[in-house]
Design a protein around this motif. Structure first.
Motif, PDB file in Angstrom:
ATOM      1  N   TYR A  44      34.734  12.175  55.838  1.00  0.00           N
ATOM      2  CA  TYR A  44      35.414  13.000  55.135  1.00  0.00           C
ATOM      3  C   TYR A  44      34.646  13.374  53.802  1.00  0.00           C
ATOM      4  CZ  TYR A  44      39.222  14.872  51.965  1.00  0.00           C
ATOM      5  OH  TYR A  44      39.871  15.560  51.100  1.00  0.00           O
ATOM      6  N   ASP A  45      34.200  12.163  53.118  1.00  0.00           N
ATOM      7  CA  ASP A  45      33.395  12.072  52.074  1.00  0.00           C
ATOM      8  C   ASP A  45      31.986  12.712  52.286  1.00  0.00           C
ATOM      9  OD1 ASP A  45      35.258  10.926  50.553  1.00  0.00           O
ATOM     10  OD2 ASP A  45      34.498   8.806  50.977  1.00  0.00           O
ATOM     11  N   ARG A  46      31.371  12.461  53.307  1.00  0.00           N
ATOM     12  CA  ARG A  46      29.922  13.117  53.589  1.00  0.00           C
ATOM     13  C   ARG A  46      30.466  14.703  53.933  1.00  0.00           C
ATOM     14  NH1 ARG A  46      26.427  12.200  59.330  1.00  0.00           N
ATOM     15  NH2 ARG A  46      25.109  14.146  58.712  1.00  0.00           N
ATOM     16  N   GLY A  47      31.193  14.991  54.542  1.00  0.00           N
ATOM     17  CA  GLY A  47      31.644  16.360  54.789  1.00  0.00           C
ATOM     18  C   GLY A  47      31.886  17.157  53.605  1.00  0.00           C
ATOM     19  N   HIS A  48      32.569  16.561  52.670  1.00  0.00           N
ATOM     20  CA  HIS A  48      32.799  17.522  51.389  1.00  0.00           C
ATOM     21  C   HIS A  48      31.335  17.301  50.469  1.00  0.00           C
ATOM     22  CE1 HIS A  48      36.997  18.493  50.939  1.00  0.00           C
ATOM     23  NE2 HIS A  48      37.309  17.377  51.858  1.00  0.00           N
ATOM     24  N   GLN A  49      30.739  16.372  50.567  1.00  0.00           N
ATOM     25  CA  GLN A  49      29.599  16.371  49.598  1.00  0.00           C
ATOM     26  C   GLN A  49      28.458  17.352  50.434  1.00  0.00           C
ATOM     27  OE1 GLN A  49      28.065  12.196  49.829  1.00  0.00           O
ATOM     28  NE2 GLN A  49      29.849  11.582  48.223  1.00  0.00           N
ATOM     29  N   GLU A  50      28.299  17.415  51.787  1.00  0.00           N
ATOM     30  CA  GLU A  50      27.318  18.255  52.439  1.00  0.00           C
ATOM     31  C   GLU A  50      27.934  19.565  52.314  1.00  0.00           C
ATOM     32  OE1 GLU A  50      26.078  16.190  55.948  1.00  0.00           O
ATOM     33  OE2 GLU A  50      25.344  14.606  54.664  1.00  0.00           O
ATOM     34  N   GLY A  51      29.149  19.892  52.137  1.00  0.00           N
ATOM     35  CA  GLY A  51      29.998  21.549  52.226  1.00  0.00           C
ATOM     36  C   GLY A  51      30.362  21.805  53.760  1.00  0.00           C
ATOM     37  N   TYR A  53      32.647  20.215  55.625  1.00  0.00           N
ATOM     38  CA  TYR A  53      34.186  19.902  55.970  1.00  0.00           C
ATOM     39  C   TYR A  53      35.072  20.982  55.469  1.00  0.00           C
ATOM     40  CZ  TYR A  53      37.919  16.655  56.872  1.00  0.00           C
ATOM     41  OH  TYR A  53      39.147  16.008  57.392  1.00  0.00           O
ATOM     42  N   ARG A  54      35.190  21.775  56.020  1.00  0.00           N
ATOM     43  CA  ARG A  54      36.115  23.232  55.768  1.00  0.00           C
ATOM     44  C   ARG A  54      35.932  24.144  57.076  1.00  0.00           C
ATOM     45  NH1 ARG A  54      32.108  27.192  55.900  1.00  0.00           N
ATOM     46  NH2 ARG A  54      29.998  26.549  55.517  1.00  0.00           N
ATOM     47  N   GLN A  55      36.889  24.881  57.026  1.00  0.00           N
ATOM     48  CA  GLN A  55      37.022  25.939  58.477  1.00  0.00           C
ATOM     49  C   GLN A  55      35.956  26.758  58.309  1.00  0.00           C
ATOM     50  OE1 GLN A  55      40.551  28.101  58.348  1.00  0.00           O
ATOM     51  NE2 GLN A  55      39.979  29.263  60.123  1.00  0.00           N
ATOM     52  N   GLY A  56      35.186  26.860  59.400  1.00  0.00           N
ATOM     53  CA  GLY A  56      33.851  27.646  59.672  1.00  0.00           C
ATOM     54  C   GLY A  56      32.684  26.645  59.153  1.00  0.00           C
ATOM     55  N   GLY A  57      32.800  25.496  58.934  1.00  0.00           N
ATOM     56  CA  GLY A  57      31.685  24.587  58.745  1.00  0.00           C
ATOM     57  C   GLY A  57      31.159  23.890  60.021  1.00  0.00           C
ATOM     58  N   ARG A  58      30.046  23.592  60.085  1.00  0.00           N
ATOM     59  CA  ARG A  58      29.476  23.006  61.435  1.00  0.00           C
ATOM     60  C   ARG A  58      29.356  21.444  61.274  1.00  0.00           C
ATOM     61  NH1 ARG A  58      25.217  21.267  64.008  1.00  0.00           N
ATOM     62  NH2 ARG A  58      24.674  21.924  66.080  1.00  0.00           N
ATOM     63  N   VAL A  59      30.150  20.675  62.184  1.00  0.00           N
ATOM     64  CA  VAL A  59      30.286  19.176  62.144  1.00  0.00           C
ATOM     65  C   VAL A  59      29.097  18.822  62.702  1.00  0.00           C
ATOM     66  CG1 VAL A  59      31.635  17.437  63.212  1.00  0.00           C
ATOM     67  CG2 VAL A  59      32.687  19.231  62.624  1.00  0.00           C
ATOM     68  N   PRO A  60      28.011  17.892  62.085  1.00  0.00           N
ATOM     69  CA  PRO A  60      26.935  17.228  62.508  1.00  0.00           C
ATOM     70  C   PRO A  60      27.098  16.644  63.940  1.00  0.00           C
ATOM     71  CG  PRO A  60      27.421  16.712  60.076  1.00  0.00           C
ATOM     72  CD  PRO A  60      28.628  17.375  60.679  1.00  0.00           C
ATOM     73  N   ASP A  61      26.113  16.827  64.546  1.00  0.00           N
ATOM     74  CA  ASP A  61      26.178  16.190  65.910  1.00  0.00           C
ATOM     75  C   ASP A  61      26.693  14.731  66.145  1.00  0.00           C
ATOM     76  OD1 ASP A  61      24.902  18.556  67.099  1.00  0.00           O
ATOM     77  OD2 ASP A  61      23.235  17.840  66.943  1.00  0.00           O
ATOM     78  N   ASP A  62      26.367  13.942  65.120  1.00  0.00           N
ATOM     79  CA  ASP A  62      26.814  12.455  65.253  1.00  0.00           C
ATOM     80  C   ASP A  62      28.179  12.181  65.231  1.00  0.00           C
ATOM     81  OD1 ASP A  62      25.941  13.376  62.669  1.00  0.00           O
ATOM     82  OD2 ASP A  62      26.027  11.365  61.996  1.00  0.00           O
TER      83      ASP A  62
END
Length: 112
Positions: A44-51, A53-62
């Motif tokens: 959650y924190d990483r997704g918000h920092q990297e941008g 964690y939102r609809q349309g965003g791309r979840v990293p492979d890991d």
């Protein structure tokens, strides 16, 4: 007050102050003893920092494999994912509906 007594008092006061500051910083630290048991800890924190964690965003492979995937969506009271999608659970309990092939987040279902 004698100089030697005053120096001792100041020395003792300095040591006590340093000990109080050290204990205060230890108390302020967050000890997450369950970190190893919860692999989603920083998503959650990483997704918000990297941008992402939102609809349309791309979840990293890991985050698209293993313990992140919600295989028992029925137990979690979720609808069946559409063909080509699966649920991924974040550290804050949210469920992400993610495209299997691209990792794009179709929706975020709040856990609360």
């Amino acid at each position: 007050m004698k100089k030697s007594t005053m120096k001792k008092s100041l020395g003792t006061l300095a040591i006590c102050g340093a000990m109080m500051m050290a204990s205060g910083s230890l108390l302020a630290q967050s000890y997450d003893h369950d970190h190893d048991n919860h692999p989603h800890h920083e998503m959650y924190d990483r997704g918000h920092q990297e941008g992402w964690y939102r609809q349309g965003g791309r979840v990293p492979d890991d985050y698209r494999h293993g313990n992140y995937i919600v295989s028992d969506w029925h137990r979690e009271h979720l609808r069946p994912p559409p063909r080509g999608y699966h649920y991924v659970r974040s550290d804050n309990g949210d469920f992400l509906l993610v495209a299997v092939t691209t990792g794009v987040i179709a929706s975020i279902i709040a856990s609360h």
